[in-house]
Scaffold this active site. Structure first.
Site, PDB file in Angstrom:
ATOM      1  N   SER A  93       0.633  -1.306   0.499  1.00  0.00           N
ATOM      2  CA  SER A  93       0.232  -0.277   0.514  1.00  0.00           C
ATOM      3  C   SER A  93       0.763   1.273  -0.593  1.00  0.00           C
ATOM      4  O   SER A  93       2.298   1.742  -0.983  1.00  0.00           O
ATOM      5  CB  SER A  93      -0.602   0.265   1.208  1.00  0.00           C
ATOM      6  OG  SER A  93      -1.998   0.986   0.780  1.00  0.00           O
ATOM      7  N   HIS A 137      -7.683  -5.870   0.297  1.00  0.00           N
ATOM      8  CA  HIS A 137      -6.743  -5.027   1.008  1.00  0.00           C
ATOM      9  C   HIS A 137      -5.377  -5.994   1.154  1.00  0.00           C
ATOM     10  O   HIS A 137      -6.020  -5.852   2.523  1.00  0.00           O
ATOM     11  CB  HIS A 137      -7.198  -3.345   0.816  1.00  0.00           C
ATOM     12  CG  HIS A 137      -5.536  -2.314   0.764  1.00  0.00           C
ATOM     13  ND1 HIS A 137      -4.851  -2.420  -0.341  1.00  0.00           N
ATOM     14  CD2 HIS A 137      -5.540  -2.377   1.556  1.00  0.00           C
ATOM     15  CE1 HIS A 137      -3.795  -1.260   0.241  1.00  0.00           C
ATOM     16  NE2 HIS A 137      -4.310  -0.859   1.385  1.00  0.00           N
TER      17      HIS A 137
HETATM   18  C1  GCU Z   1      -5.568   4.513   1.915  1.00  0.00           C
HETATM   19  C2  GCU Z   1      -5.018   5.338   0.949  1.00  0.00           C
HETATM   20  C3  GCU Z   1      -4.147   4.888   0.091  1.00  0.00           C
HETATM   21  C4  GCU Z   1      -2.751   4.025   1.054  1.00  0.00           C
HETATM   22  C5  GCU Z   1      -3.919   2.727   1.752  1.00  0.00           C
HETATM   23  C6  GCU Z   1      -2.614   1.762   2.557  1.00  0.00           C
HETATM   24  O1  GCU Z   1      -5.817   3.550   1.672  1.00  0.00           O
HETATM   25  O2  GCU Z   1      -5.970   5.994   0.460  1.00  0.00           O
HETATM   26  O3  GCU Z   1      -3.495   5.032  -0.966  1.00  0.00           O
HETATM   27  O4  GCU Z   1      -2.541   3.133  -0.359  1.00  0.00           O
HETATM   28  O5  GCU Z   1      -4.499   4.084   2.618  1.00  0.00           O
HETATM   29  O6  GCU Z   1      -1.794   2.628   3.132  1.00  0.00           O
HETATM   30  O7  GCU Z   1      -2.927   1.194   3.314  1.00  0.00           O
END
Ligand code: GCU
Length: 445
Positions: free
Chosen positions: A282, A424
């Protein structure tokens, strides 16, 4: 008549309830993917054009490695530095030094060696410091000596990556998380091992790799205030909205930190600095890609669900948008990146060119099916559209025409991609694939 009226009312009521139900359903629908009001369906993606990574700013087309390396690659690095992540202050630090603060050669029930190293970025021990945690296989590496390494930053302190009570508990500031037992912005004992599933340390070590990690907040806290503390302060970074338009943000600082860890690896005889896979999930996947793009010493770069500002094409405006990411996290990118809020079509680059900067070194991009916020197809295209750069080096890249189906990993020549079921996250499915690919591109024959 009253009966009829009742009937009307019933129809109205049932329509009303149907409306409420469908609205609720679409809200949950959106909630499963990410916040409402963003594009989560392919047929809603507006037409867009992506740039050819080989087309120079003067309009000429790169046809050989030499022109790529001497002209186009520096051009792209400059654009990403100026417009997206901000500029990284150069090179090694004369005063950087380190100390092994703990070592256990029979950790994890004898399955691993655990070492903790403190890195100071200045000669002065009062300057910023970071605590590195390393696990490696026990014993002698034999023909694999020294050990190849997986390196990634973590979200909740080193103690969160393994169920090992001997890891030093991070004393640093942390984003609050009831789920992961961060209380009043500090890690508690209960944070131990909360992300063990995300690190699969026993598996990685059993497969013959060292695995190293550092808490991202040791470099820069994941909030606006972080920019003027720790490493940000060392480089006199201005406050989030007072920065020069091309000054770096947290992603730049995290990427810089990954390179400093590489400086350390070059001095650690037990680790092979020429075989380091830099990875991240992420926001930390965005940092891993930016580190890999700037620092050619990383032999493999792994982007796990990195999404917007990572592997996903910004111009698709699918899921998270430039405006949204700059709004929610104004300290991640350069101030200049805000010029593209709602104007992704004006970006002079897109993220496939970030991946192209890593060529010919291998890049593995992975997506999760339910992670629409990160735009799985956009992440795939980020890898796919970097192929012309790999072609300059005689590599095919992914070598597929269509986005691979669920659980059909493609491990190509220079590029790899997989889409896994679920949300995710990073789990054993992801790790098994990364290890398989690393065996191919990092292991000695
Ligand atoms: C949020 C953010 C993302 C990021 C994520 C994370 O969702 O909007 O851009 O990748 O956090 O780091 O888990």
């Amino acid at each position: 008549m009253p009966a009829l009226k009742g009937c009307y009312l019933m129809i109205h009521f049932s329509r009303f309830f149907a409306f409420v139900l469908s609205a609720a359903a679409s809200l949950t629908f959106a909630a499963n993917f990410g916040p409402a009001g963003f594009i989560y369906e392919e047929n809603q993606v507006p037409p867009y054009t992506t740039s050819d990574p080989l087309r120079c700013q003067d309009g000429s087309l790169v046809k050989d490695v030499q022109t790529w390396e001497n002209k186009r690659r520096p051009e792209l690095l400059e654009i990403f530095s100026r417009e997206v992540y901000g500029r990284t202050p150069g090179g090694r630090l004369a005063g950087m030094h380190w100390e092994e603060t703990s070592v256990d050669r029979a950790a994890l029930g004898g399955q691993a060696v655990r070492r903790e190293i403190t890195l100071w970025f200045t000669e002065n021990k009062n300057g910023p410091k970071a605590r590195l945690l390393i696990y490696q296989p026990p014993g002698n590496a034999g023909k694999h000596a020294p050990w190849p390494v997986f390196l990634g930053l973590n979200f909740f302190g080193n103690q969160s990556v393994a169920n090992d009570p001997a890891i030093t508990l991070s004393p640093a500031w942390m984003r609050p998380s009831a789920e992961f037992h961060v209380v009043e912005n500090r890690a508690t004992e209960k944070t131990r091992g909360v992300h063990a599933g995300r690190w699969s340390i026993e598996t990685v070590v059993a497969r013959g790799y060292a695995t190293a990690t550092l808490y991202c907040g040791d470099l820069s806290e994941d909030r606006s205030e972080g920019l003027v503390r720790d490493v940000g302060a060392l480089f006199k970074t201005k406050a989030v909205n007072e920065r020069a338009p091309d000054e770096w943000g947290a992603i730049g600082i995290w990427a810089w930190g990954l390179s400093r860890i590489m400086d350390y690896f070059e001095n650690d005889p037990e680790l092979d600095a020429s075989r380091v896979a830099v990875h991240g999930h992420s926001r930390l996947g965005k940092a891993a890609l930016w580190a890999g793009a700037q620092d050619p010493r990383f032999a493999l770069v792994i982007s796990n669900n990195s999404g917007c500002g990572g592997a996903a094409l910004s111009k698709r405006i699918f899921g998270e948008t430039v405006q949204r990411i700059n709004g929610s996290f104004p300290f991640w990118f350069a101030v200049n990146f805000r010029n593209y809020n709602g104007r992704e079509d004006k970006l002079p680059i897109d993220q496939h060119e970030l991946i192209g900067l890593i060529a010919p070194r291998p890049v593995y991009v992975a997506s999760a099916q339910e992670d629409r916020w990160a735009d799985p197809k956009g992440e795939y295209l980020g890898a796919k559209l970097s192929e012309p750069v790999y072609a300059l080096y005689g590599k095919t890249g992914l070598g597929v025409k269509e986005m691979p189906a669920l659980h059909y990993p493609v491990h190509g020549d220079g590029l790899a991609y997989h889409l896994r079921a679920g949300k995710h996250d990073i789990n054993t499915y992801d790790w098994t694939r990364y290890l398989d690919y690393a065996d191919r591109v990092l292991k000695k024959p």
